[in-house]
Design a protein around this motif. Structure first.
Motif, PDB file in Angstrom:
ATOM      1  N   ARG A 182       0.837  -1.209   0.000  1.00  0.00           N
ATOM      2  CA  ARG A 182       0.000   0.000   0.000  1.00  0.00           C
ATOM      3  C   ARG A 182       0.867   1.253   0.000  1.00  0.00           C
ATOM      4  O   ARG A 182       0.596   2.209  -0.736  1.00  0.00           O
ATOM      5  CB  ARG A 182      -0.935   0.003   1.208  1.00  0.00           C
ATOM      6  CG  ARG A 182      -1.741   1.298   1.351  1.00  0.00           C
ATOM      7  CD  ARG A 182      -2.673   1.244   2.534  1.00  0.00           C
ATOM      8  NE  ARG A 182      -3.776   0.338   2.287  1.00  0.00           N
ATOM      9  CZ  ARG A 182      -4.909   0.678   1.661  1.00  0.00           C
ATOM     10  NH1 ARG A 182      -5.069   1.908   1.202  1.00  0.00           N
ATOM     11  NH2 ARG A 182      -5.871  -0.203   1.502  1.00  0.00           N
ATOM     12  N   GLU A 186       0.653   4.067  -2.848  1.00  0.00           N
ATOM     13  CA  GLU A 186       0.248   5.428  -2.490  1.00  0.00           C
ATOM     14  C   GLU A 186       1.303   6.442  -2.903  1.00  0.00           C
ATOM     15  O   GLU A 186       0.973   7.561  -3.324  1.00  0.00           O
ATOM     16  CB  GLU A 186      -0.031   5.521  -0.988  1.00  0.00           C
ATOM     17  CG  GLU A 186      -1.316   4.805  -0.583  1.00  0.00           C
ATOM     18  CD  GLU A 186      -1.565   4.841   0.930  1.00  0.00           C
ATOM     19  OE1 GLU A 186      -0.597   5.110   1.680  1.00  0.00           O
ATOM     20  OE2 GLU A 186      -2.710   4.596   1.341  1.00  0.00           O
ATOM     21  N   LEU A 216      -3.718  -5.161  -3.563  1.00  0.00           N
ATOM     22  CA  LEU A 216      -4.242  -3.799  -3.593  1.00  0.00           C
ATOM     23  C   LEU A 216      -4.045  -3.244  -4.990  1.00  0.00           C
ATOM     24  O   LEU A 216      -2.945  -3.307  -5.547  1.00  0.00           O
ATOM     25  CB  LEU A 216      -3.528  -2.909  -2.574  1.00  0.00           C
ATOM     26  CG  LEU A 216      -4.004  -1.459  -2.504  1.00  0.00           C
ATOM     27  CD1 LEU A 216      -5.400  -1.383  -1.870  1.00  0.00           C
ATOM     28  CD2 LEU A 216      -3.028  -0.589  -1.715  1.00  0.00           C
ATOM     29  N   LEU A 221      -7.409   3.339  -4.670  1.00  0.00           N
ATOM     30  CA  LEU A 221      -6.841   4.525  -4.033  1.00  0.00           C
ATOM     31  C   LEU A 221      -7.612   5.775  -4.439  1.00  0.00           C
ATOM     32  O   LEU A 221      -7.717   6.080  -5.632  1.00  0.00           O
ATOM     33  CB  LEU A 221      -5.364   4.682  -4.417  1.00  0.00           C
ATOM     34  CG  LEU A 221      -4.446   3.504  -4.067  1.00  0.00           C
ATOM     35  CD1 LEU A 221      -3.022   3.791  -4.521  1.00  0.00           C
ATOM     36  CD2 LEU A 221      -4.487   3.217  -2.573  1.00  0.00           C
TER      37      LEU A 221
END
Length: 398
Positions: A182, A186, A216, A221
């Protein structure tokens, strides 16, 4: 005699398939080859998918809409929305395999002479797709020493120019098996927003994440809705590589309309594959649980076996069904060819993909190979024995 185009001469050969003539000759000589060079699983395709083909009752094998049938896109959107993508059928463009999804996305997002940044090693055919579209890949090295983790964002930022239009990732990664975290995703999101870049996310191996790690997607996001482009295929998820069916997903309406023009130019995706894949969405979770358990066992067998061979190093991947291993050889391209041409142990040998073809940086990956753990455990063990014997006998061992 007419001359071949410069573009054609410069088109890179596939490192996955370029050794096929040597493998064919070895088979003619009676050798048994363990094919660890290509991501062709030996896992059975779900029966529900095969039954859909057997039960076809149409009278005319007709074109389908260029964007894919409404029924398939509707069913497919339900699959993604169970994963939290929050899309509609109109966000999906059905393609002839994941390969066409990638080529259409590249051409719709990036113009000739413009640039895309991709961490390497990367799926070898990205080189060919970019070359065909006149796009320049700006590679950024990841390293075997840290398991091929995402390079620092500062390294990405240093490559960005006025020609940069996109960043592409494959998650879990082909060829390394690395699963992005993650935090890493990000950081990429923030960079794409800062420089207004597309983020192409190749998710062909979404179902194959191990050790309790969860997948993910950049689609999860917030803030990336107009930037992220998901590229997918049924090939790996359902062990249906021959179906040649994939898709491109974007919530960016202008990008979708642009991509549709490329899809219209090639007419339509395959009708029968869409019928089969629509049925496959109902594949029970037990199928995927069993597949993941099998691949986990294969990975553990392969990684442990490779690291027991003197001079070999292989990190433990978090996903997909590939590893990149470092070998004690001077040139992995030569070694892989030598294994097919000149070596056999008990009339058996191993076919691997030299890792140099998964890099764009010259001379990178020269002592690395990609190995696909798509064979059963007993075959993997036999292949490991052949590999160890081959390394011991190879004249170019270092």
């Amino acid at each position: 005699m007419p001359s071949i185009s410069v573009k054609g001469r410069e088109m890179p050969a596939s490192p996955i398939r370029k050794l096929t003539p040597y493998a064919d000759k070895a088979k003619q000589e009676g050798k048994h080859i363990y094919h660890l060079n290509i991501g062709q699983p030996d896992i059975e395709t779900p029966q529900i998918m095969l039954d859909a083909i057997k039960n076809i009752d149409f009278k005319v094998w007709a074109y389908t809409p260029s964007e894919g049938t409404v029924s398939y896109r509707t069913k497919l959107s339900s699959y993604y929305n169970k994963l939290g993508y929050g899309i509609s059928p109109t966000d999906i463009l059905v393609t002839n395999g994941g390969s066409e999804a990638i080529t259409i996305a590249m051409q719709a997002c990036i113009g000739p002479g413009e640039e895309i940044i991709i961490p390497e090693p990367f799926y070898a055919n990205y080189n060919g797709f970019a070359h065909s579209a006149g796009i320049e890949i700006k590679p950024i090295l990841s390293y075997i020493e840290n398991g091929f983790a995402l390079p620092p964002i500062s390294a990405f930022e240093a490559l960005i120019t006025e020609k940069t239009r996109a960043i592409a990732i494959c998650n879990p990664n082909n060829p390394t098996g690395y699963l992005y975290s993650r935090k890493e995703l990000e950081a990429l999101r923030d960079l794409c927003l800062k420089y207004d870049l597309f983020l192409l996310s190749d998710e062909a191996y979404r179902e194959f994440c191990y050790d309790g790690n969860e997948f993910l997607s950049p689609m999860h996001l917030p803030g990336l809705e107009q930037h992220v482009v998901v590229l997918d295929t049924v090939s790996k998820r359902y062990s249906a590589c021959g179906a040649r069916l994939g898709c491109m997903i974007t919530k960016n309406e202008e990008l979708w309309r642009t991509a549709l023009k490329y899809a219209q130019a090639r007419l339509s995706p395959p009708a029968v594959a869409q019928l089969a894949a629509e049925a496959a969405v109902d594949t029970p979770q037990s199928y995927f649980d069993a597949v993941k358990e099998e691949y986990t066992a294969r990975r553990n067998t392969l990684v442990a076996g490779l690291n027991e061979i003197p001079g070999v190093y292989c990190p433990n991947p978090g996903g997909a069904f590939y590893v990149v291993a470092q070998l004690p050889v001077d040139d992995a391209d030569d070694f892989c060819q030598w294994m097919l041409e000149h070596f056999a142990y008990e009339n058996q040998t191993v076919m691997m993909a030299p890792a140099s073809g998964f890099y764009s940086t010259p001379d990178a990956g020269k002592n690395e190979v990609r190995i696909a753990y798509v064979l059963n455990i007993n075959d993997l063990k036999n292949a490991l024995v052949c590999l160890e014997r081959g390394l011991a006998a190879y004249p170019g061992r270092v």
